[in-house]
Write an enzyme that holds these catalytic residues in place. Structure first.
Site, PDB file in Angstrom:
ATOM      1  N   MET A   1     151.115  37.134  89.921  1.00 29.18           N
ATOM      2  CA  MET A   1     150.617  34.939  90.026  1.00 29.18           C
ATOM      3  C   MET A   1     152.370  35.497  91.296  1.00 29.18           C
ATOM      4  SD  MET A   1     150.349  31.879  87.408  1.00 29.18           S
ATOM      5  CE  MET A   1     151.753  32.405  86.913  1.00 29.18           C
ATOM      6  N   CYS A   2     151.886  33.926  92.326  1.00 30.52           N
ATOM      7  CA  CYS A   2     152.795  33.505  93.008  1.00 30.52           C
ATOM      8  C   CYS A   2     152.594  32.077  93.718  1.00 30.52           C
ATOM      9  CB  CYS A   2     153.079  34.767  94.700  1.00 30.52           C
ATOM     10  SG  CYS A   2     153.920  35.763  93.732  1.00 30.52           S
ATOM     11  N   GLY A   3     153.556  31.475  94.205  1.00 34.17           N
ATOM     12  CA  GLY A   3     152.994  30.170  94.607  1.00 34.17           C
ATOM     13  C   GLY A   3     153.008  29.956  96.050  1.00 34.17           C
ATOM     14  N   ARG A  32     154.894  29.479  88.697  1.00 33.59           N
ATOM     15  CA  ARG A  32     153.944  29.990  89.645  1.00 33.59           C
ATOM     16  C   ARG A  32     154.815  31.573  90.607  1.00 33.59           C
ATOM     17  NH1 ARG A  32     148.587  30.064  90.125  1.00 33.59           N
ATOM     18  NH2 ARG A  32     148.544  31.635  91.164  1.00 33.59           N
ATOM     19  N   ASN A 176     149.731  35.720  98.303  1.00 29.61           N
ATOM     20  CA  ASN A 176     149.264  35.550  96.859  1.00 29.61           C
ATOM     21  C   ASN A 176     148.650  36.873  96.659  1.00 29.61           C
ATOM     22  OD1 ASN A 176     149.541  35.238  94.111  1.00 29.61           O
ATOM     23  ND2 ASN A 176     148.085  33.257  94.261  1.00 29.61           N
TER      24      ASN A 176
END
Length: 307
Positions: A1-3, A32, A176
């Site tokens: 999970m990344c932003g 995130r 992402n």
């Protein structure tokens, strides 16, 4: 999970506020990805000049006399701006290769963050708010930019593992998701002479797009090909000198939202990244379609192409 965040400005009046707006968007996405953060800013262009953004873990010893050390080895000289662990070298456009070679010889620990006519990339390990403060990102101006806050799933938590990744002039990528065929694709790209610095799967995605464009594909065509050649789950936001592009894999399980007004186009992993933008209450807001390439350019305007 990344932003992921991205902001493309349509009006000149907003350019001085790009860094502040983009920073606020990125800080909102902190939960995130608390491992590392980075922002790519596309600023002003000077005829015949380019920028090389570099990073050193020992900036206090590597940077003070670097400009003087490079000057005799780079035709036309070098002008240098230092920001914490990063520095931007301003030099003649035909001297990027000479500067890279000189840096390898006199400062082997220095790493290349980005190169191009307008692009500057700043990234480090840490929370977005800390990274933004270290590089005074709020004070930066420009026409467009993209940012990323990372929760590592592939490769180590390091500066070089942080996003954005730059693999071609004025081109960068944030991501992402996770690419499942990055190891085999990395080997293929390296056999074809493509330089890949890290073991990060996102850098492979960026290098793939650069490779396709070196073969004559447009960015849109390269993004279209990625839907067939890259395995895994991904949302890509790609920055170029003219604008930025977005593509999601055919399943599109990674969240994404976009907004457009007469003043800007914005991207966020979640809508809360966009709520502080001026005029957002009047924006057209939508979720980008799976397997569809979107691109906004200052030269050509918006485009969207389905797979």
């Amino acid at each position: 999970m990344c932003g992921i965040v991205g902001l493309f400005l349509k009006e000149e009046a907003f350019k001085p506020h790009l860094g502040a707006l983009l920073t606020d968007m990125l800080v909102t996405m902190t939960d995130r990805g608390p491992d590392s953060a980075g922002i790519a800013i596309y600023g002003d262009e000077a005829a015949g000049r380019s920028k090389l953004t570099i990073q050193s873990p020992n900036a206090s010893s590597d940077f003070p006399d670097l400009e003087a050390a490079l000057d005799p080895q780079v035709s036309g000289g070098v002008k240098m701006r230092t920001k914490d662990t990063h520095a931007v070298l301003d030099l003649r456009s035909d001297q990027i290769g000479a500067a890279r070679e000189a840096l390898r010889n006199i400062r082997p620990n220095v790493r290349m963050m980005s190169h191009g006519d307008t692009l500057e990339i700043y990234k480090e390990v840490g929370l977005p708010v800390s990274v933004a403060e270290r590089f005074d990102l709020r004070a930066m101006s420009g026409s467009h930019g993209i940012g990323h806050t990372r929760m590592a799933t592939e490769s180590a938590v390091t500066t070089m593992g942080a996003h954005p990744f730059n693999t071609g002039p004025d081109q960068c990528l944030v991501h992402n998701g996770s690419l499942s065929n990055h190891n085999s694709l990395r080997r293929k790209l390296r056999r074809n002479g493509v330089h890949i610095e890290t073991e990060n799967d996102t850098e492979v995605g960026a290098a793939y797009l650069t490779w396709k464009m070196q073969q004559g594909a447009s960015l849109g065509e390269a993004l279209q090909s990625s839907l067939q050649d890259l395995d895994g789950f991904f949302t890509f936001v790609v920055g170029t000198k003219d604008g930025f592009g977005v593509v999601r894999d055919p399943i599109a399980c990674k969240p994404a939202v976009m907004a457009e007004t007469e003043q800007f186009v914005a991207f966020g992993s979640e809508y809360r990244a966009l709520v502080g933008l001026p005029g957002i209450e009047n924006a057209r807001v939508w979720e980008p379609e799976p397997a569809t390439v979107y691109f906004w350019s200052h030269d050509r305007g918006p485009t969207a192409k389905a797979a």
